[in-house]
Enzyme design. Sequence first.
Site, PDB file in Angstrom:
ATOM      1  N   THR A  36       0.874  -1.082   0.044  1.00 43.39           N
ATOM      2  CA  THR A  36      -0.228  -0.056  -0.033  1.00 43.39           C
ATOM      3  C   THR A  36       0.798   1.238  -0.026  1.00 43.39           C
ATOM      4  OG1 THR A  36      -1.450   1.353   1.483  1.00 43.39           O
ATOM      5  CG2 THR A  36      -0.154  -0.352   2.379  1.00 43.39           C
ATOM      6  N   GLU A  68       0.233   3.625   1.905  1.00 45.56           N
ATOM      7  CA  GLU A  68       0.416   4.029   3.358  1.00 45.56           C
ATOM      8  C   GLU A  68       1.622   3.790   3.947  1.00 45.56           C
ATOM      9  OE1 GLU A  68      -1.545   5.046   6.232  1.00 45.56           O
ATOM     10  OE2 GLU A  68      -2.455   5.938   4.473  1.00 45.56           O
ATOM     11  N   TYR A 120      -1.682   0.145  10.999  1.00 49.84           N
ATOM     12  CA  TYR A 120      -1.683  -0.325   9.795  1.00 49.84           C
ATOM     13  C   TYR A 120      -0.568  -0.400   8.668  1.00 49.84           C
ATOM     14  CZ  TYR A 120      -3.598  -0.938   4.931  1.00 49.84           C
ATOM     15  OH  TYR A 120      -3.673  -1.198   3.592  1.00 49.84           O
ATOM     16  N   LYS A 128       1.591  -3.444   7.226  1.00 55.62           N
ATOM     17  CA  LYS A 128       1.921  -3.669   6.051  1.00 55.62           C
ATOM     18  C   LYS A 128       3.182  -3.290   5.582  1.00 55.62           C
ATOM     19  CE  LYS A 128      -2.262  -4.309   4.009  1.00 55.62           C
ATOM     20  NZ  LYS A 128      -2.487  -5.261   3.036  1.00 55.62           N
TER      21      LYS A 128
HETATM   22  P1  NAP Z   1     -11.625  -4.715   2.130  1.00 57.38           P
HETATM   23  O1  NAP Z   1     -12.718  -4.091   1.373  1.00 57.38           O
HETATM   24  O2  NAP Z   1     -11.616  -4.140   3.709  1.00 57.38           O
HETATM   25  O3  NAP Z   1     -11.603  -6.265   2.183  1.00 57.38           O
HETATM   26  C1  NAP Z   1     -10.642  -6.662   3.090  1.00 57.38           C
HETATM   27  C2  NAP Z   1     -10.775  -8.468   3.099  1.00 57.38           C
HETATM   28  O4  NAP Z   1     -10.000  -8.928   4.058  1.00 57.38           O
HETATM   29  C3  NAP Z   1     -12.132  -8.731   3.353  1.00 57.38           C
HETATM   30  O5  NAP Z   1     -12.587  -9.950   2.667  1.00 57.38           O
HETATM   31  C4  NAP Z   1     -12.308  -9.333   4.792  1.00 57.38           C
HETATM   32  O6  NAP Z   1     -13.294 -10.248   5.203  1.00 57.38           O
HETATM   33  C5  NAP Z   1     -10.930 -10.002   4.675  1.00 57.38           C
HETATM   34  N1  NAP Z   1     -10.209 -10.131   6.224  1.00 57.38           N
HETATM   35  C6  NAP Z   1     -10.233  -9.250   7.175  1.00 57.38           C
HETATM   36  N2  NAP Z   1      -9.300  -9.863   8.183  1.00 57.38           N
HETATM   37  C7  NAP Z   1      -9.359 -11.133   7.746  1.00 57.38           C
HETATM   38  C8  NAP Z   1      -8.689 -12.329   8.484  1.00 57.38           C
HETATM   39  N3  NAP Z   1      -8.388 -12.223   9.648  1.00 57.38           N
HETATM   40  N4  NAP Z   1      -8.766 -13.555   7.604  1.00 57.38           N
HETATM   41  C9  NAP Z   1      -9.209 -13.660   6.377  1.00 57.38           C
HETATM   42  N5  NAP Z   1      -9.704 -12.666   5.917  1.00 57.38           N
HETATM   43  C10 NAP Z   1      -9.808 -11.324   6.294  1.00 57.38           C
HETATM   44  O7  NAP Z   1     -10.192  -4.086   1.425  1.00 57.38           O
HETATM   45  P2  NAP Z   1     -10.071  -3.596   0.014  1.00 57.38           P
HETATM   46  O8  NAP Z   1     -10.081  -2.340  -0.081  1.00 57.38           O
HETATM   47  O9  NAP Z   1     -10.487  -4.920  -0.941  1.00 57.38           O
HETATM   48  O10 NAP Z   1      -8.313  -3.913   0.046  1.00 57.38           O
HETATM   49  C11 NAP Z   1      -7.459  -5.147  -0.489  1.00 57.38           C
HETATM   50  C12 NAP Z   1      -6.422  -5.297  -0.009  1.00 57.38           C
HETATM   51  O11 NAP Z   1      -5.542  -4.384  -0.443  1.00 57.38           O
HETATM   52  C13 NAP Z   1      -6.152  -4.990   1.677  1.00 57.38           C
HETATM   53  O12 NAP Z   1      -5.140  -5.940   2.030  1.00 57.38           O
HETATM   54  C14 NAP Z   1      -6.011  -3.553   1.730  1.00 57.38           C
HETATM   55  O13 NAP Z   1      -5.219  -3.373   2.951  1.00 57.38           O
HETATM   56  C15 NAP Z   1      -5.168  -3.425   0.672  1.00 57.38           C
HETATM   57  N6  NAP Z   1      -5.186  -2.114   0.000  1.00 57.38           N
HETATM   58  C16 NAP Z   1      -6.239  -1.596  -0.430  1.00 57.38           C
HETATM   59  C17 NAP Z   1      -6.138  -0.287  -1.124  1.00 57.38           C
HETATM   60  C18 NAP Z   1      -7.383   0.489  -1.425  1.00 57.38           C
HETATM   61  O14 NAP Z   1      -7.424   1.831  -1.640  1.00 57.38           O
HETATM   62  N7  NAP Z   1      -8.737  -0.269  -1.556  1.00 57.38           N
HETATM   63  C19 NAP Z   1      -4.775   0.490  -1.305  1.00 57.38           C
HETATM   64  C20 NAP Z   1      -3.771  -0.399  -0.989  1.00 57.38           C
HETATM   65  C21 NAP Z   1      -3.741  -1.502  -0.351  1.00 57.38           C
HETATM   66  P3  NAP Z   1     -14.623  -9.754   5.549  1.00 57.38           P
HETATM   67  O15 NAP Z   1     -15.815  -9.473   4.524  1.00 57.38           O
HETATM   68  O16 NAP Z   1     -15.079 -11.095   6.252  1.00 57.38           O
HETATM   69  O17 NAP Z   1     -14.543  -8.674   6.411  1.00 57.38           O
HETATM   70  N1  GDD Z   2     -12.344   7.360   6.660  1.00 57.20           N
HETATM   71  C1  GDD Z   2     -12.372   8.842   6.760  1.00 57.20           C
HETATM   72  N2  GDD Z   2     -13.609   9.132   7.364  1.00 57.20           N
HETATM   73  N3  GDD Z   2     -11.487   9.552   6.300  1.00 57.20           N
HETATM   74  C2  GDD Z   2     -11.431  10.760   6.418  1.00 57.20           C
HETATM   75  C3  GDD Z   2     -12.636  11.417   7.060  1.00 57.20           C
HETATM   76  C4  GDD Z   2     -13.563  10.533   7.381  1.00 57.20           C
HETATM   77  O1  GDD Z   2     -14.837  11.050   7.982  1.00 57.20           O
HETATM   78  N4  GDD Z   2     -12.299  12.673   6.940  1.00 57.20           N
HETATM   79  C5  GDD Z   2     -11.337  13.182   6.707  1.00 57.20           C
HETATM   80  N5  GDD Z   2     -10.552  11.856   6.189  1.00 57.20           N
HETATM   81  C6  GDD Z   2      -9.583  11.656   5.539  1.00 57.20           C
HETATM   82  C7  GDD Z   2      -8.437  10.745   6.287  1.00 57.20           C
HETATM   83  O2  GDD Z   2      -8.005  11.260   7.495  1.00 57.20           O
HETATM   84  C8  GDD Z   2      -7.412  10.487   5.361  1.00 57.20           C
HETATM   85  O3  GDD Z   2      -6.642  11.217   5.188  1.00 57.20           O
HETATM   86  C9  GDD Z   2      -8.313  10.383   3.864  1.00 57.20           C
HETATM   87  O4  GDD Z   2      -9.271  10.903   4.290  1.00 57.20           O
HETATM   88  C10 GDD Z   2      -8.626   9.022   3.417  1.00 57.20           C
HETATM   89  O5  GDD Z   2      -9.270   8.362   4.286  1.00 57.20           O
HETATM   90  P1  GDD Z   2      -9.709   6.625   3.976  1.00 57.20           P
HETATM   91  O6  GDD Z   2     -10.634   6.677   2.886  1.00 57.20           O
HETATM   92  O7  GDD Z   2     -10.211   6.111   5.201  1.00 57.20           O
HETATM   93  O8  GDD Z   2      -8.459   5.766   3.474  1.00 57.20           O
HETATM   94  P2  GDD Z   2      -6.879   5.800   3.834  1.00 57.20           P
HETATM   95  O9  GDD Z   2      -6.117   6.575   2.637  1.00 57.20           O
HETATM   96  O10 GDD Z   2      -6.536   6.189   5.481  1.00 57.20           O
HETATM   97  O11 GDD Z   2      -6.547   4.276   3.694  1.00 57.20           O
HETATM   98  C11 GDD Z   2      -7.046   3.515   2.503  1.00 57.20           C
HETATM   99  O12 GDD Z   2      -5.891   3.781   1.387  1.00 57.20           O
HETATM  100  C12 GDD Z   2      -4.611   3.216   1.619  1.00 57.20           C
HETATM  101  C13 GDD Z   2      -3.915   3.270   0.413  1.00 57.20           C
HETATM  102  O13 GDD Z   2      -3.301   4.423   0.667  1.00 57.20           O
HETATM  103  C14 GDD Z   2      -7.363   2.007   2.779  1.00 57.20           C
HETATM  104  O14 GDD Z   2      -7.947   1.614   1.595  1.00 57.20           O
HETATM  105  C15 GDD Z   2      -5.957   1.577   3.288  1.00 57.20           C
HETATM  106  O15 GDD Z   2      -6.388   0.070   3.253  1.00 57.20           O
HETATM  107  C16 GDD Z   2      -5.160   1.425   1.871  1.00 57.20           C
HETATM  108  O16 GDD Z   2      -3.835   0.932   2.204  1.00 57.20           O
END
Ligand code: NAP
Ligand code: GDD
Length: 349
Positions: free
Chosen positions: A131, A133, A154, A158
């Site tokens: 990520t 992050e 987190y 990671k």
């Molecule tokens: P998400 O919607 O939160 O999905 C997370 C998945 O992990 C869900 O299927 C959840 O199951 C499963 N899970 C959580 N804890 C588990 C455990 N202990 N054992 C087995 N399964 C578990 O996340 P996403 O947005 O699809 O992201 C997918 C991956 O990419 C994550 O690793 C995230 O950290 C990473 N990532 C995401 C982003 C982004 O912007 N979306 C960016 C960079 C990296 P349940 O449905 O049962 O909760």
């Molecule tokens: N969730 C949330 N809720 N975020 C807020 C809010 C609020 O009410 N107000 C402001 N924010 C700001 C957070 O402080 C952060 O700076 C930004 O919005 C994005 O927050 P999120 O959407 O929660 O995502 P993230 O950037 O912290 O994390 C996501 O992206 C990562 C990759 O950069 C997640 O998907 C992580 O799993 C992923 O790794």
Amino acid sequence: MSKTAFITGITGQDGSYLAELLLDKGYEVHGLIRRASTFNTKRIDHLYEDPHEKGARLTLHYGDLSDGARLVTLLSEINPDEIYNLAAQSHVRVSFDEPVHTANTTGVGTIRLLEAVRQAGVMPRFYQASTSELFGATPPPQGEDTPMYPRSPYGAAKMYAYWITKNYREAYDMFAVNGILFNHESPRRGETFVTRKITRAVAAIKAGQQDKLYMGNIDAIRDWGYAPEYAEGMWRMLQADEPEDFVLATGVGYSVRDFLQFSFEAAGLEWEKYVEFDERYLRPTEVDALMGDPTKAHEKLGWQAKVLAPQLARIMVNADLKQQTMNGQHYVDVPADDIAATSTHAVER
Ligand code: NAP
Ligand code: GDD
């Protein structure tokens, strides 16, 4: 011969798009799901195939990244060609509330899976969901060689997963890669991430069911792309000749304030009339600005993001407006034609 893939996190946003993509490509797909007291397969219900039907290509298995023995058993049975490790406690704010749980699943869960590969004696290609992050406090633009400085439990978890994936590649000659993905969103995005929180609120306000939206730091900058495109990038990383780590990003950053404006505008509303500050959404340490440099993925994988944040906001608002009218019963995806029709990519890039 069709390939076999094992996806952890298949019930999440990315897992659902990846499963769709792999099934479309003819893969046999196995997914790890957690046992819960309610159904947690909403994002993949449309892919479900009755296992009694001949030729069913999607199989779900109960398991958890905290249970290494189960992972060994499953990998021995499935013998996958490719593993996509997408499972994680993925919410940054929540990781401050549950740091140990986050470390155990998001961090140590990865080594359990890598060790399960070795103990099962299988030889799959391995994708780790790393990520942006990881870059945390290091200012943008961030690329594969940018120094890492995570700013949350987190991010730190990671970081471990990132390095242990690299280490297993070097130590055991595994085809193991990190996809360093910047934020990517969709109508299937978890409801408490900022983009989806905003687009759901817009739909509820439009329907007269909500009159305020409470937000944290709206000055934060993120590089938001469209999740289905990122699933394609994950797959491409595992088809490469050599195992290498890649950044996937749009290369363009917008603030949360910008995303508020795009989203409310898409419904003909002015965000300033509805949005209020609530400190509960602040993080003890914030990541101020993420904006990726996707050059390597473009040059070596031919991958490029097409949808940027203004269009993404419209896609998500339209889907949430549709979902409102359906009483929130289903995930609504916008057909590809609608996306092409609203594309402003050339202008915004
Ligand atoms: P998400 O919607 O939160 O999905 C997370 C998945 O992990 C869900 O299927 C959840 O199951 C499963 N899970 C959580 N804890 C588990 C455990 N202990 N054992 C087995 N399964 C578990 O996340 P996403 O947005 O699809 O992201 C997918 C991956 O990419 C994550 O690793 C995230 O950290 C990473 N990532 C995401 C982003 C982004 O912007 N979306 C960016 C960079 C990296 P349940 O449905 O049962 O909760
Ligand atoms: N969730 C949330 N809720 N975020 C807020 C809010 C609020 O009410 N107000 C402001 N924010 C700001 C957070 O402080 C952060 O700076 C930004 O919005 C994005 O927050 P999120 O959407 O929660 O995502 P993230 O950037 O912290 O994390 C996501 O992206 C990562 C990759 O950069 C997640 O998907 C992580 O799993 C992923 O790794």
